[in-house]
Write a protein that holds these residues in place. Structure first.
Motif, short mmCIF file in Angstrom:
data_model
loop_
_atom_site.label_atom_id
_atom_site.label_comp_id
_atom_site.label_asym_id
_atom_site.label_seq_id
_atom_site.Cartn_x
_atom_site.Cartn_y
_atom_site.Cartn_z
N GLU A 74 -38.12 23.89 90.07
CA GLU A 74 -36.68 24.02 90.92
C GLU A 74 -36.54 25.24 91.41
OE1 GLU A 74 -32.00 22.60 89.74
OE2 GLU A 74 -33.31 22.46 88.34
N ASP A 80 -34.29 18.97 94.71
CA ASP A 80 -34.50 17.14 95.60
C ASP A 80 -36.20 17.28 95.58
OD1 ASP A 80 -32.12 17.13 94.76
OD2 ASP A 80 -31.47 17.20 96.38
N THR A 84 -40.70 19.00 91.50
CA THR A 84 -39.49 19.39 90.50
C THR A 84 -39.12 17.58 90.12
OG1 THR A 84 -38.20 20.60 92.49
CG2 THR A 84 -37.06 20.18 90.21
N ILE A 85 -38.82 16.99 91.19
CA ILE A 85 -38.78 15.96 90.37
C ILE A 85 -39.78 15.17 89.75
CG2 ILE A 85 -38.59 12.93 91.13
CD1 ILE A 85 -37.00 14.47 93.76
N ARG A 111 -33.14 13.13 87.70
CA ARG A 111 -34.68 12.80 88.26
C ARG A 111 -34.34 11.42 89.01
NH1 ARG A 111 -39.43 8.61 87.03
NH2 ARG A 111 -40.60 10.06 88.29
N ALA A 114 -32.22 13.08 92.38
CA ALA A 114 -32.50 14.03 93.13
C ALA A 114 -33.48 12.65 93.78
CB ALA A 114 -33.71 15.13 92.04
N SER A 115 -34.30 12.43 92.99
CA SER A 115 -34.57 10.71 94.37
C SER A 115 -34.21 10.44 95.49
CB SER A 115 -35.92 10.30 93.14
OG SER A 115 -36.40 10.93 92.40
N SER A 118 -33.28 13.03 98.36
CA SER A 118 -34.66 13.19 98.74
C SER A 118 -35.31 12.03 99.34
CB SER A 118 -35.74 14.10 97.22
OG SER A 118 -36.74 14.58 98.64
N THR A 126 -38.07 5.89 94.44
CA THR A 126 -37.55 6.25 93.21
C THR A 126 -36.69 4.94 92.56
OG1 THR A 126 -36.44 7.15 95.38
CG2 THR A 126 -34.32 6.55 93.98
#
Length: 126
Positions: A74, A80, A84-85, A111, A114-115, A118, A126
């Motif tokens: 991160e 994102d 990181t995810i 998570r 963020a997916s 992103s 996702t």
């Protein structure tokens, strides 16, 4: 790297977790030196080590390693970024295994969000 990781996983699957730990630590160290600490293959190596630590009854150590990995990703890439995810999934699983489902759910929700930001809500990842 792949051969070392496969050998370590084989020993773990056979129940030789202490030997698997030694090999997985070598795998992580070599991955970090060769690929960098946020490379997806390094993340996989760290996750493998954490799984072995859980199998050895050292879940708190596994959590610490995974939490550090997620935080490092991160800081380096932002919340994102795919690395990181990717790092958040194993952390959530470890928290669940440790009997902390609320924390696991919060990490998994983070998570997912963020997916979605992103990749979009309709992306299969996702």
């Amino acid at each position: 790297l792949m051969a070392l990781g496969n050998l370590a996983c084989t020993f773990g699957a056979l129940g030789h977790h202490a030997l698997a730990e030694v090999l997985k630590r070598q795998w992580v160290e070599l991955s970090v030196r060769t690929l960098g600490d946020q490379h997806n293959d390094t993340l996989a190596a760290v996750d493998g080590l954490a799984q072995t630590l859980c199998a050895l009854g050292r879940g708190a150590e596994a959590e610490a390693i995974q939490r550090c990995q997620a935080e490092d990703c991160e800081k380096a890439f932002g919340p994102d970024h795919p690395s990181t995810i990717l790092a958040l999934g194993p952390l959530a699983l470890t928290l669940r295994v440790l009997g902390r489902p609320r924390e696991a759910r919060a990490v998994q929700q983070r998570r997912i969000e963020a997916s979605e930001r992103s990749l979009g809500v309709h992306d299969p990842a996702t």
